[in-house]
Design an enzyme around this catalytic site. Structure first.
Site, mmCIF file in Angstrom:
data_model
loop_
_atom_site.group_PDB
_atom_site.id
_atom_site.type_symbol
_atom_site.label_atom_id
_atom_site.label_comp_id
_atom_site.label_asym_id
_atom_site.label_seq_id
_atom_site.Cartn_x
_atom_site.Cartn_y
_atom_site.Cartn_z
ATOM 1 N N ASN A 15 6.283 -1.415 -20.045
ATOM 2 C CA ASN A 15 7.450 -2.396 -19.678
ATOM 3 C C ASN A 15 7.804 -2.686 -18.218
ATOM 4 O O ASN A 15 6.963 -2.646 -17.559
ATOM 5 C CB ASN A 15 8.828 -1.829 -20.528
ATOM 6 C CG ASN A 15 8.905 -0.511 -19.847
ATOM 7 O OD1 ASN A 15 8.522 -0.111 -18.816
ATOM 8 N ND2 ASN A 15 9.701 0.470 -20.630
ATOM 9 N N GLN B 9 8.276 7.211 -13.997
ATOM 10 C CA GLN B 9 7.926 8.412 -13.767
ATOM 11 C C GLN B 9 6.598 8.742 -14.050
ATOM 12 O O GLN B 9 5.985 9.503 -13.219
ATOM 13 C CB GLN B 9 8.847 9.629 -14.474
ATOM 14 C CG GLN B 9 9.076 9.573 -15.747
ATOM 15 C CD GLN B 9 9.785 8.623 -16.581
ATOM 16 O OE1 GLN B 9 10.221 7.593 -15.997
ATOM 17 N NE2 GLN B 9 10.342 8.823 -18.003
ATOM 18 N N HIS C 96 4.000 -11.630 -29.788
ATOM 19 C CA HIS C 96 4.044 -10.677 -28.864
ATOM 20 C C HIS C 96 5.462 -10.286 -28.158
ATOM 21 O O HIS C 96 6.186 -9.098 -28.114
ATOM 22 C CB HIS C 96 3.098 -10.711 -27.706
ATOM 23 C CG HIS C 96 1.786 -10.470 -28.152
ATOM 24 N ND1 HIS C 96 1.460 -9.111 -28.071
ATOM 25 C CD2 HIS C 96 0.525 -11.088 -28.071
ATOM 26 C CE1 HIS C 96 0.187 -9.191 -28.129
ATOM 27 N NE2 HIS C 96 -0.344 -10.236 -28.404
ATOM 28 N N TYR D 137 -2.158 4.268 -18.284
ATOM 29 C CA TYR D 137 -1.010 4.236 -18.849
ATOM 30 C C TYR D 137 -0.806 3.481 -20.143
ATOM 31 O O TYR D 137 -1.641 2.464 -20.590
ATOM 32 C CB TYR D 137 0.228 3.558 -17.985
ATOM 33 C CG TYR D 137 1.482 3.485 -18.578
ATOM 34 C CD1 TYR D 137 2.424 4.495 -18.099
ATOM 35 C CD2 TYR D 137 1.995 2.763 -19.765
ATOM 36 C CE1 TYR D 137 3.656 4.489 -18.732
ATOM 37 C CE2 TYR D 137 3.160 2.974 -20.260
ATOM 38 C CZ TYR D 137 4.110 3.826 -19.712
ATOM 39 O OH TYR D 137 5.544 4.063 -20.028
ATOM 40 N N GLU E 177 -4.857 -17.242 -20.091
ATOM 41 C CA GLU E 177 -5.371 -16.003 -20.566
ATOM 42 C C GLU E 177 -6.323 -16.212 -21.409
ATOM 43 O O GLU E 177 -7.533 -15.583 -21.663
ATOM 44 C CB GLU E 177 -3.990 -15.085 -20.965
ATOM 45 C CG GLU E 177 -4.668 -13.617 -21.346
ATOM 46 C CD GLU E 177 -3.377 -12.824 -22.023
ATOM 47 O OE1 GLU E 177 -3.587 -11.511 -22.024
ATOM 48 O OE2 GLU E 177 -2.568 -13.350 -22.564
ATOM 49 N N HIS E 178 -6.144 -16.620 -22.854
ATOM 50 C CA HIS E 178 -6.879 -16.921 -23.874
ATOM 51 C C HIS E 178 -7.096 -18.496 -24.236
ATOM 52 O O HIS E 178 -6.149 -19.083 -23.932
ATOM 53 C CB HIS E 178 -6.469 -16.369 -24.896
ATOM 54 C CG HIS E 178 -6.067 -14.863 -25.132
ATOM 55 N ND1 HIS E 178 -4.740 -14.496 -24.921
ATOM 56 C CD2 HIS E 178 -6.816 -13.744 -25.031
ATOM 57 C CE1 HIS E 178 -4.780 -13.100 -24.689
ATOM 58 N NE2 HIS E 178 -5.775 -12.701 -25.016
ATOM 59 N N ASP F 197 -8.951 -9.205 -29.209
ATOM 60 C CA ASP F 197 -8.016 -8.363 -29.006
ATOM 61 C C ASP F 197 -8.463 -6.858 -29.388
ATOM 62 O O ASP F 197 -8.023 -5.641 -28.853
ATOM 63 C CB ASP F 197 -6.557 -8.441 -29.658
ATOM 64 C CG ASP F 197 -5.947 -9.535 -28.830
ATOM 65 O OD1 ASP F 197 -6.066 -9.807 -27.794
ATOM 66 O OD2 ASP F 197 -4.973 -10.178 -29.668
ATOM 67 N N SER G 158 1.841 -12.854 -22.555
ATOM 68 C CA SER G 158 0.531 -13.137 -23.316
ATOM 69 C C SER G 158 0.499 -14.650 -23.401
ATOM 70 O O SER G 158 1.605 -15.321 -23.700
ATOM 71 C CB SER G 158 0.342 -12.523 -24.439
ATOM 72 O OG SER G 158 -0.799 -12.649 -25.135
ATOM 73 N N GLN H 120 0.029 -15.040 -30.695
ATOM 74 C CA GLN H 120 0.508 -14.744 -29.298
ATOM 75 C C GLN H 120 1.914 -14.760 -29.170
ATOM 76 O O GLN H 120 2.705 -14.104 -28.619
ATOM 77 C CB GLN H 120 -0.036 -15.973 -28.328
ATOM 78 C CG GLN H 120 -1.657 -15.991 -27.995
ATOM 79 C CD GLN H 120 -2.137 -14.561 -27.864
ATOM 80 O OE1 GLN H 120 -1.605 -14.052 -26.691
ATOM 81 N NE2 GLN H 120 -2.933 -13.947 -28.450
ATOM 82 N N GLU I 97 -14.982 -11.989 22.462
ATOM 83 C CA GLU I 97 -13.906 -11.753 21.846
ATOM 84 C C GLU I 97 -13.158 -10.664 22.874
ATOM 85 O O GLU I 97 -11.955 -10.525 22.410
ATOM 86 C CB GLU I 97 -14.125 -11.037 20.448
ATOM 87 C CG GLU I 97 -14.790 -11.801 19.413
ATOM 88 C CD GLU I 97 -14.694 -11.113 18.183
ATOM 89 O OE1 GLU I 97 -14.543 -9.753 17.932
ATOM 90 O OE2 GLU I 97 -15.048 -11.616 17.084
ATOM 91 N N HIS J 45 -16.932 -2.701 22.810
ATOM 92 C CA HIS J 45 -17.585 -3.043 21.729
ATOM 93 C C HIS J 45 -19.080 -3.323 22.250
ATOM 94 O O HIS J 45 -20.298 -2.970 21.869
ATOM 95 C CB HIS J 45 -17.237 -4.166 20.597
ATOM 96 C CG HIS J 45 -16.113 -3.964 19.768
ATOM 97 N ND1 HIS J 45 -14.959 -3.247 20.195
ATOM 98 C CD2 HIS J 45 -16.178 -3.507 18.498
ATOM 99 C CE1 HIS J 45 -14.289 -3.082 19.171
ATOM 100 N NE2 HIS J 45 -14.828 -3.259 17.993
#
Length: 435
Positions: free
Chosen positions: A219, A196, A267, A135, A332-333, A366, A242, A264, A420, A425
């Protein structure tokens, strides 16, 4: 007096950890509108396939299409997009792709096995996924770097078919995104987006085949759809806003640090930018730089809101304390903006990516440094890793037991199975034993 609103905290204060936890807290509010819309869309695509995709594309992307043929881009259009770029853009894409590919080629795992003394062979077979969906956001939020970071590790892993979906609202196509698809070897491209598109990849339609895994950002509707289809297909992650955390010893340039925080914050308003610094005077210099540089930024309103809502300038009494706080944040960074940054790498246990030294600006990561920019957010670096080739490979255990091995292992399995209460088994293993 500083005009820009941003928290000023001191790690020496008794209530600091509570203040930090409040700063880090982020929960995406359950939006009933999004929830209901995604439910309808997933059901529609799963039930009527292509017809639902066409309807939703007409409704949400305002495209007058009547069949799926109009929503698949032919190969020559990707090639034309690449040819249309300026030489600077084309060279930048190609060089970035080469660097990302070179890094990820080192991640590829291979099958292995070993032979025991009795002739039994145990091993692991590593196999690429058959088909992956990528995506890519479209319209204004078009990110060719996202194509590079998701498509290249998939191709290095040996994924059989890579299908890209990218919305083109009102027919708006980004040539850089299409060129990146051509450079990275994407197999098919459909101009659909939103929940979709996720549904089509997850369930398959008359035209779009079902994939094994869906990767790539989107999104709130896309994120919720990915969350819902997980289990039917794999997903990379449901990413949060971010984040950057900068640890400074007071060396370097205050303007550089301010701009790295901006990078950052621009964003979106929920992005998080935090500085940990041992030098109060440098923190003052960074705050002054924020005030001075912010009016020059095209996205100044977004940056200002992000810094006010979730940003912080934090004084710490030592770099050891800063690293301990960094591990609690698990960003994250993480930028180690210090004179002897290498000395502190081993103090960091939790971070998506570590940028070492004053020259290792996060923005390079990035686009073109090489490592993947798809990184764990919201403290998930405590238990997860950057996107990589390993995300597009699966592992299958190989168990080849010799007759001699069955005599030894069968007795062990029998004892454990009886313990068990699983008699079938036990009998299954015992039947291989020689009397």
């Amino acid at each position: 007096m500083s005009k820009t609103a941003i928290r000023r905290l001191d790690a020496r204060n008794p209530g600091f950890l509570a203040e930090l936890d409040a700063l880090l807290a982020f929960e995406s509010e359950a939006d009933e509108r999004i929830d209901n819309a995604v439910t309808e869309i997933l059901r529609g695509v799963r039930t009527t396939g292509d017809a639902a995709l066409i309807e939703y594309t007409r409704r949400f992307d305002h495209l007058d299409v009547s069949d799926m043929a109009a929503l698949e881009l032919p190969k020559h259009e990707l090639q034309a997009a690449l040819a249309s770029l300026s030489s600077a853009q084309r060279d930048a894409l190609v060089i970035a792709a080469e660097r990302v590919r070179a890094y990820h080629q080192r991640q590829k795992a291979e099958s292995w096995e070993y032979v025991e003394a009795d002739g039994s062979r145990l091993g692991q077979k590593v196999t690429p996924l058959d088909r992956v969906g990528l995506y890519v956001p479209g319209g204004r939020a078009s990110y060719p770097s996202s194509v590079l970071m998701n498509a290249i590790p998939a191709k290095v892993a040996g994924v059989g078919e890579l299908i890209m979906v990218v919305p083109t609202p009102r027919g708006e196509k980004n040539p850089l995104v299409l060129a990146a698809a051509e450079i990275t070897g994407v197999d098919r491209v459909f101009t659909i987006g939103g929940a979709q598109a996720v549904a089509a990849l997850a369930y398959g339609t008359q035209t779009i085949p079902q994939v094994d895994k869906i990767v790539g950002p989107g999104n709130a509707f896309v994120a919720e759809a990915k969350r819902r289809v997980f289990g039917t297909v794999g997903i990379d992650m449901v990413a949060g806003p971010s984040e950057v955390l900068i640890i400074s010893d007071g060396s370097g340039h205050a303007d550089w640090v301010a701009m790295d925080l901006f990078a950052q914050a621009e964003h979106d308003e929920l992005a998080q930018s935090i500085l940990l610094c041992t030098d109060p005077a440098f923190i003052d210099a960074v705050h002054e730089a924020i005030d001075r540089l912010l009016p020059t930024m095209p996205r100044l309103e977004t940056i200002a809101k992000s810094l006010a809502n979730r940003g912080a300038l934090i004084h710490v009494d030592s770099l050891e304390r800063a690293c301990a706080i960094a591990n609690r944040i698990a960003p994250e960074h993480l930028e180690l903006a210090m004179e002897k940054a290498e000395d502190w790498i081993d103090h960091i246990r939790h971070a998506g990516a570590i940028f070492v030294g004053h020259w290792a600006v996060e923005a390079l990561g990035d686009y073109c440094a090489g490592p993947n920019h798809v990184l764990p957010t919201m403290r998930s670096a405590r238990f997860s890793s950057p996107l990589g080739v390993y995300d597009f490979q699966k592992r299958t255990s190989i168990v080849h037991i010799s007759e001699a091995g069955a005599q030894h292992l069968g007795k062990i399995a029998s004892v454990l199975a009886h313990g068990e209460g699983l008699q079938a088994h036990a009998r299954s293993a015992e039947m291989r034993l020689k009397v």
